[in-house]
Enzyme design. Structure first.
Site, PDB file in Angstrom:
ATOM      1  N   GLU A 189       0.934  -1.076   0.050  1.00 19.92           N
ATOM      2  CA  GLU A 189      -0.029   0.025  -0.039  1.00 19.92           C
ATOM      3  C   GLU A 189       0.871   1.319   0.165  1.00 19.92           C
ATOM      4  O   GLU A 189       0.716   2.392  -0.740  1.00 19.92           O
ATOM      5  CB  GLU A 189      -0.862   0.069   1.170  1.00 19.92           C
ATOM      6  CG  GLU A 189      -1.917  -1.398   0.859  1.00 19.92           C
ATOM      7  CD  GLU A 189      -2.850  -1.144  -0.305  1.00 19.92           C
ATOM      8  OE1 GLU A 189      -3.045  -0.346  -0.772  1.00 19.92           O
ATOM      9  OE2 GLU A 189      -3.160  -2.356  -0.439  1.00 19.92           O
ATOM     10  N   HIS A 216       1.972   1.853  -3.420  1.00 20.11           N
ATOM     11  CA  HIS A 216       0.798   2.443  -4.227  1.00 20.11           C
ATOM     12  C   HIS A 216       0.937   4.467  -3.958  1.00 20.11           C
ATOM     13  O   HIS A 216       0.746   5.008  -4.869  1.00 20.11           O
ATOM     14  CB  HIS A 216      -0.641   2.196  -4.044  1.00 20.11           C
ATOM     15  CG  HIS A 216      -0.956   0.984  -4.606  1.00 20.11           C
ATOM     16  ND1 HIS A 216      -0.686   0.510  -5.828  1.00 20.11           N
ATOM     17  CD2 HIS A 216      -1.458  -0.327  -4.316  1.00 20.11           C
ATOM     18  CE1 HIS A 216      -1.176  -0.531  -6.157  1.00 20.11           C
ATOM     19  NE2 HIS A 216      -1.681  -1.180  -5.199  1.00 20.11           N
TER      20      HIS A 216
HETATM   21 ZN    ZN Z   1      -2.510  -3.087  -4.840  1.00 23.05          ZN
END
Ligand code: ZN
Ligand code: ZN
Lengths: 188, 451
Positions: free
Chosen positions: A128, A131
């Site tokens: 995450e 991202h």
């Molecule tokens: Zn992902």
């Protein structure tokens, strides 16, 4: 970078998250007080919490000087379209959230395995965070940026970025050990 | 090159739309959203998306199924996924019948949806690679500007190369629009005269007097309006090639003059007394039956033999139908580039329509048809409808009775067309034509009908 628990989260889980961010990205992390107002995101029909709504609320907890804010929770998350998600992030943005609810062996009907939980936590935290650094899913299924939609896929990937993703992530993260981590990545 | 695919998500609930869009963006797609069926259709009009996610129930007078039907009208190959909150057999059947690729009930298992998206994208990637491959392959069928893979047409190209370095006159024969000048240029460009000029003269376009001055030039004052000396095309083409198009149309007087140039390699300008030598290679072309014209006394036999040293016959487009897709692709690419348009493909249905057309105007007619289709088309893919202006024959070829042709020519055409229909089967063709096989063989031989 700041780390925030949503509700009660075991200290070991938080420590794992902070350590993996330091090791993989050279990020110094600061733990901030937990976010306790999360019941608004509860969907009683689904008995889950809405990840988009939590992410939205999380913005209020972001300190002015906070570069990235990563939330960790025991709550089981969903987005309206999907039956569950392991986490959600703003692509190239500041906020991310990771749920460890489905990373527990107990969730899948097995005896608890704390070691495995910590490894899985590290993977989803890096994923995450990746991202938020603008990385999209990697087609290398052993790379931590590969898409996991089931627990088997989580276990297949390593708690590390592949060389390509690492270069991009470390570059974007700009951590204090950037040079060292990049060199380790290239020599691999 | 890695392609970043675009996905459209349409749902009236913003959080539904945005969260799915965010999830797909994390997977590396460019995602746009629409909050109604109408908005989705409007966006689809702007461009084609790799995948459309459409919510079944959207207010505002256009639900997911209606939006899907509109989008499929714009992009018949669109991959559309219908999303619904409740699974009912009826709506599922309707959705699939109207062409939905998939029908999913929300909330959906993330594994299922990621597999579905990746499966569709994999197919799109393959299709794209095929298009690129086909374009690459098409290039190997280019010679100069002649595009063909048809064996007879390949023969024409081979012949053009083989005679390129000779001095002999070439006579190129073929119907209007078959590309006689292109072949003439190919002969010129493949030979040792390529560095010198290629000069084209259209003999049909000018009246006798002007054509004469065009070919041979004139001296100042040689006729009213000749205010200055002018060099003729034969002079300009010295060391190069002169291309005399529609040679069958020239007057008896010019036939004599031309014969003289071919024999003597020299001529006089109009009104001039100085003999001018020329080393222009002559390539002539005609769409008329010159043997016939000779037989009728309209064309000098000696000139015919001077011109017809090497003969290249270009087949009409209807006898090289296998080249139609190749030519269509080539024209579509070139014309869309010239017009700044982004036409990337031609649909299967449109190819079939083009293959079935008779093309009396040959390659030039095809080129014009593609241009007209691109001008009127709004999408990136040329569809059957874009060629609605071509006369339809419902599979059966329309027989227009020609009014300016000989009975022999009509017989020849009837035999050629029948043989094409029977795919060269003599027995069937003879039966259709109502003659016996030996007669048919004889006529095929006499008319030199290819089969
Ligand atoms: Zn992902
Ligand atoms: Zn990677």
């Amino acid at each position: 970078m700041h780390v925030i628990p949503i509700g009660r989260v075991e200290p070991r889980v938080i420590e794992t998250a902070q350590r993996c961010l330091a090791d993989a990205l050279g990020c110094n992390t600061v733990l901030v007080p937990a976010m306790e107002d999360f019941e608004f995101a509860y969907d009683s029909a689904r008995e889950q919490y809405s990840a988009p709504q939590l992410l939205q609320r999380l913005a209020r907890h972001r300190l002015a000087n906070s570069w990235r804010l990563l939330a960790i929770t025991e709550l089981d998350l969903f987005i309206p379209m999907l039956s569950y998600v392991y986490g959600q992030a703003q692509l190239g943005g500041a906020l991310a959230i990771v749920s460890i609810a489905r990373l527990r062996q107990e969730f899948h009907g097995f005896p608890a395995d704390e070691g495995l939980l910590m490894v899985r936590t590290a993977k989803e935290v890096l994923h995450e965070t990746g991202h938020t650094l603008g990385l999209v899913h990697c087609r290398d299924e052993t790379c931590v940026m590969s898409l996991s939609t089931n627990i088997r896929q989580v276990d297949v990937k390593r708690p590390a970025f592949c060389v390509d993703c690492r270069v991009r992530a470390v570059d974007a993260a700009g951590g204090h050990r950037r040079q060292e981590i990049l060199e380790a990545g290239v020599s691999e | 090159m890695k392609m970043q695919w675009e996905i459209l998500v349409a749902d009236d609930e913003e959080v539904m739309c945005e969260s799915l869009a965010a999830w797909l963006r994390e997977d590396g797609y460019l995602v746009e959203t629409a909050s109604s069926g109408r908005e989705a259709v409007a966006k689809a009009r702007e461009k084609d998306y790799a995948i459309y996610f459409l919510d079944l129930k959207m207010p505002g007078g256009m639900d997911g199924i209606e939006a899907m039907m509109e989008i499929r009208r714009l992009h018949p190959d669109a991959s559309i996924i219908i999303i619904t909150a409740y699974a009912t057999v009826d709506t599922a059947i309707t959705a699939m019948k109207e062409g939905a690729q998939e029908y999913i009930v929300k909330p959906c298992n993330p594994e299922e949806i990621s597999l579905l998206v990746r499966r569709i994208i994999k197919v799109k990637n393959l299709q794209r690679e095929n298009t690129i491959l086909r374009k690459k392959l098409a290039r190997q069928y280019h010679f100069q500007d002649i595009i063909c893979k048809n064996p007879r047409m390949r023969g024409v190209v081979d012949m053009a190369v083989r005679v390129a370095n000779l001095k002999s006159t070439v006579l190129i024969r073929g119907e209007s629009g078959t590309g006689k000048e292109l072949v003439a240029r190919a002969v010129h460009n493949s030979g040792d005269r390529a560095a010198n000029k290629f000069v084209a003269v259209s003999c049909a376009a000018l009246p006798e007097g002007l054509l004469e001055s065009e070919m041979f030039g004139h001296e100042k004052g040689s006729f009213t309006g000749a205010i200055a000396q002018k060099k003729g095309k034969f002079e300009l083409a010295d060391g190069g090639t002169i291309f005399l198009d529609e040679i069958g149309d020239i007057s008896p007087k010019l036939q004599v003059d031309l014969l003289r140039v071919l024999q003597e390699k020299s001529f006089y300008r109009l009104g001039g007394s100085e003999e001018i030598r020329t080393d222009a290679r002559v390539i002539a072309a005609t769409h008329v039956d010159l043997e016939q014209a000779v037989a009728e006394g309209k064309f000098r036999e000696d000139l015919f033999y001077r011109l017809n040293v090497i003969e290249i016959r270009i087949p009409p487009l209807r006898e090289r139908r296998d080249d139609i897709p190749l030519l269509a692709d080539y024209f579509a690419e070139r014309i869309s580039r010239e017009m700044g348009r982004d036409v990337i493909d031609i649909s299967e249905g449109a190819y079939k329509l083009l293959m079935d057309h008779q093309w009396p105007g040959n390659v030039r007619e095809l080129e014009n048809a593609i241009e007209r289709a691109i001008v009127t088309s709004k999408s990136q893919v040329l569809m059957e409808d874009d060629f609605a202006f071509l006369p339809r024959s419902n599979g059966k070829r329309v027989w227009n009775v020609p009014v300016d042709t000989t009975l022999q020519e009509m017989e020849k055409q009837a035999i050629a067309a029948t043989l094409e229909r029977t795919q060269g089967n003599i027995k069937d063709a003879a039966a259709v034509l109502g003659i016996d096989r030996s007669t048919l063989y004889e006529k095929i031989k006499r008319y030199e009908i290819p089969r």
